[in-house]
Design a protein around this motif. Structure first.
Motif, PDB file in Angstrom:
ATOM      1  N   PHE A 154       0.920  -0.826   0.313  1.00 42.39           N
ATOM      2  CA  PHE A 154      -0.171   0.022   0.060  1.00 42.39           C
ATOM      3  C   PHE A 154       0.936   1.122  -0.052  1.00 42.39           C
ATOM      4  O   PHE A 154       2.059   2.063   0.645  1.00 42.39           O
ATOM      5  CB  PHE A 154      -1.212   0.462   0.969  1.00 42.39           C
ATOM      6  CG  PHE A 154      -1.197   1.640   1.852  1.00 42.39           C
ATOM      7  CD1 PHE A 154      -2.158   2.001   0.606  1.00 42.39           C
ATOM      8  CD2 PHE A 154      -0.988   2.450   2.240  1.00 42.39           C
ATOM      9  CE1 PHE A 154      -2.785   2.976   1.031  1.00 42.39           C
ATOM     10  CE2 PHE A 154      -1.547   4.012   2.510  1.00 42.39           C
ATOM     11  CZ  PHE A 154      -1.922   4.094   2.392  1.00 42.39           C
ATOM     12  N   HIS A 155       0.763   2.214  -0.806  1.00 37.96           N
ATOM     13  CA  HIS A 155       1.194   3.539  -0.923  1.00 37.96           C
ATOM     14  C   HIS A 155       0.348   4.750  -1.815  1.00 37.96           C
ATOM     15  O   HIS A 155      -0.323   4.431  -2.324  1.00 37.96           O
ATOM     16  CB  HIS A 155       2.790   3.829  -1.451  1.00 37.96           C
ATOM     17  CG  HIS A 155       2.619   3.699  -2.380  1.00 37.96           C
ATOM     18  ND1 HIS A 155       2.174   2.298  -3.414  1.00 37.96           N
ATOM     19  CD2 HIS A 155       3.076   4.115  -3.887  1.00 37.96           C
ATOM     20  CE1 HIS A 155       2.136   2.732  -5.149  1.00 37.96           C
ATOM     21  NE2 HIS A 155       2.743   3.427  -5.224  1.00 37.96           N
ATOM     22  N   ARG A 156       0.113   5.799  -0.731  1.00 36.99           N
ATOM     23  CA  ARG A 156      -0.450   6.859  -1.656  1.00 36.99           C
ATOM     24  C   ARG A 156       1.091   7.864  -1.927  1.00 36.99           C
ATOM     25  O   ARG A 156       1.346   8.248  -1.308  1.00 36.99           O
ATOM     26  CB  ARG A 156      -1.149   7.737  -1.249  1.00 36.99           C
ATOM     27  CG  ARG A 156      -2.282   6.718  -0.634  1.00 36.99           C
ATOM     28  CD  ARG A 156      -3.362   6.755  -2.017  1.00 36.99           C
ATOM     29  NE  ARG A 156      -4.946   5.921  -1.118  1.00 36.99           N
ATOM     30  CZ  ARG A 156      -4.467   4.647  -1.501  1.00 36.99           C
ATOM     31  NH1 ARG A 156      -4.163   4.506  -3.132  1.00 36.99           N
ATOM     32  NH2 ARG A 156      -5.879   4.141  -0.947  1.00 36.99           N
ATOM     33  N   ALA A 157       1.469   8.170  -3.049  1.00 41.54           N
ATOM     34  CA  ALA A 157       1.816   9.544  -3.761  1.00 41.54           C
ATOM     35  C   ALA A 157       1.592  10.528  -4.021  1.00 41.54           C
ATOM     36  O   ALA A 157       0.307  10.716  -4.733  1.00 41.54           O
ATOM     37  CB  ALA A 157       2.536   8.906  -3.946  1.00 41.54           C
ATOM     38  N   ASN A 158       1.761  12.053  -3.544  1.00 38.10           N
ATOM     39  CA  ASN A 158       1.432  13.396  -4.023  1.00 38.10           C
ATOM     40  C   ASN A 158       1.806  13.843  -5.558  1.00 38.10           C
ATOM     41  O   ASN A 158       0.961  14.749  -6.588  1.00 38.10           O
ATOM     42  CB  ASN A 158       1.923  14.608  -3.262  1.00 38.10           C
ATOM     43  CG  ASN A 158       3.034  14.343  -2.839  1.00 38.10           C
ATOM     44  OD1 ASN A 158       4.025  13.509  -3.315  1.00 38.10           O
ATOM     45  ND2 ASN A 158       3.748  16.178  -3.046  1.00 38.10           N
ATOM     46  N   LEU A 159       2.991  12.655  -5.871  1.00 44.04           N
ATOM     47  CA  LEU A 159       3.286  13.000  -7.701  1.00 44.04           C
ATOM     48  C   LEU A 159       3.776  12.033  -7.977  1.00 44.04           C
ATOM     49  O   LEU A 159       4.156  10.973  -7.357  1.00 44.04           O
ATOM     50  CB  LEU A 159       4.982  14.117  -7.439  1.00 44.04           C
ATOM     51  CG  LEU A 159       4.682  15.445  -6.711  1.00 44.04           C
ATOM     52  CD1 LEU A 159       5.835  15.974  -6.864  1.00 44.04           C
ATOM     53  CD2 LEU A 159       3.865  16.379  -8.050  1.00 44.04           C
ATOM     54  N   PRO A 160       4.002  12.087  -9.093  1.00 42.94           N
ATOM     55  CA  PRO A 160       4.138  10.738 -10.068  1.00 42.94           C
ATOM     56  C   PRO A 160       5.746  10.500 -10.152  1.00 42.94           C
ATOM     57  O   PRO A 160       6.183  11.877  -9.892  1.00 42.94           O
ATOM     58  CB  PRO A 160       4.207  11.137 -11.306  1.00 42.94           C
ATOM     59  CG  PRO A 160       3.773  12.274 -12.184  1.00 42.94           C
ATOM     60  CD  PRO A 160       2.941  12.778 -10.664  1.00 42.94           C
ATOM     61  N   ARG A 161       6.769   9.366 -10.091  1.00 42.59           N
ATOM     62  CA  ARG A 161       8.441   9.314  -9.812  1.00 42.59           C
ATOM     63  C   ARG A 161       9.707   9.892 -11.193  1.00 42.59           C
ATOM     64  O   ARG A 161       9.805   9.119 -11.548  1.00 42.59           O
ATOM     65  CB  ARG A 161       8.238   8.446  -9.843  1.00 42.59           C
ATOM     66  CG  ARG A 161       7.864   7.831  -7.936  1.00 42.59           C
ATOM     67  CD  ARG A 161       8.296   6.762  -7.739  1.00 42.59           C
ATOM     68  NE  ARG A 161       8.762   5.696  -8.869  1.00 42.59           N
ATOM     69  CZ  ARG A 161       9.229   4.092  -8.567  1.00 42.59           C
ATOM     70  NH1 ARG A 161       8.756   3.736  -7.354  1.00 42.59           N
ATOM     71  NH2 ARG A 161       9.997   4.196  -9.518  1.00 42.59           N
ATOM     72  N   LEU A 181      -4.890   2.800   5.412  1.00 40.25           N
ATOM     73  CA  LEU A 181      -3.764   2.653   6.562  1.00 40.25           C
ATOM     74  C   LEU A 181      -2.872   3.247   6.438  1.00 40.25           C
ATOM     75  O   LEU A 181      -1.818   2.332   6.063  1.00 40.25           O
ATOM     76  CB  LEU A 181      -3.755   1.076   7.404  1.00 40.25           C
ATOM     77  CG  LEU A 181      -3.107   1.504   8.578  1.00 40.25           C
ATOM     78  CD1 LEU A 181      -3.801   2.073  10.440  1.00 40.25           C
ATOM     79  CD2 LEU A 181      -3.146  -0.329   9.501  1.00 40.25           C
ATOM     80  N   VAL A 182      -2.377   4.072   7.104  1.00 37.72           N
ATOM     81  CA  VAL A 182      -1.272   4.789   7.152  1.00 37.72           C
ATOM     82  C   VAL A 182      -0.429   4.799   8.043  1.00 37.72           C
ATOM     83  O   VAL A 182      -0.765   5.431   9.117  1.00 37.72           O
ATOM     84  CB  VAL A 182      -1.532   6.119   7.278  1.00 37.72           C
ATOM     85  CG1 VAL A 182      -0.157   7.420   6.176  1.00 37.72           C
ATOM     86  CG2 VAL A 182      -2.346   7.132   5.655  1.00 37.72           C
TER      87      VAL A 182
END
Length: 190
Positions: free
Chosen positions: A30-37, A63-64
């Protein structure tokens, strides 16, 4: 005109580049990012003792447990403290959880740093939350990120803000009086 407006292409092809924000198999971790890589660079996003926060979309039920930021070409030097924190999606975002203060711990150049939150956060409602990074040091690290513009249209929000001054071991209770920050570091919630 269709539900896609005037766009006539294949939407999945048009936004395919956004897949670079995901891991090869996003079902595995699981992860969430604010920007593409992609398109990221070495940015001077921090000032000593001032918190920089970025907008991150989180879904209800997520769940963070930790936050990650990546240093750029400049390492932390002469540090007295640094930490990461997660703020709510309220009009005045409140502190949900903070990592343990890191004191004078090192943060080398070009290094991803992941800090666990003191209390894992189960997200109650989908929305924009704020992932924050604060470093108090003689030399703050640069962070991997991008440059963002101020909101132009009604309803748009900032991509990154700064808040507080002379912060040390504890995150502020709220993201009070946030100021637009042109530099937008990559933040990963996991």
């Amino acid at each position: 005109m269709s539900q896609l407006g005037t766009y006539k292409g294949v939407v999945r092809d048009g936004i395919g580049w956004l897949n670079s924000a995901d891991r090869p198999d996003p079902t595995q971790v699981f992860h969430r990012a604010n920007l593409p890589r992609v398109g990221l660079d070495d940015e001077a996003a921090l000032s000593s003792g001032v918190m920089t926060a970025v907008a991150v979309w989180l879904n209800a039920g997520d769940l963070v447990t930790s936050l990650s930021f990546i240093s750029g070409g400049t390492a932390l030097a002469g540090g007295t403290n640094h930490w990461f924190a997660l703020y709510s999606n309220a009009a005045t975002p409140g502190l949900l959880a903070q990592s343990a203060p890191q004191g004078a711990a090192a943060w080398a150049a070009d290094t991803a740093k992941t800090l666990g939150l003191a209390v894992p956060q189960r997200i109650a409602s989908s929305g924009i939350y704020w992932a924050a990074c604060m470093v108090a040091a003689a030399t703050v690290p640069t962070l991997v990120g991008t440059i963002g513009a101020k909101p132009v249209l009604g309803g748009e929000g900032n991509l990154a803000v700064t808040s507080g001054s002379a912060l040390a071991a504890l995150a502020a209770a709220t993201l009070a009086a946030p100021t637009f920050n042109r530099t937008v570091p990559l933040a990963i919630a996991s």
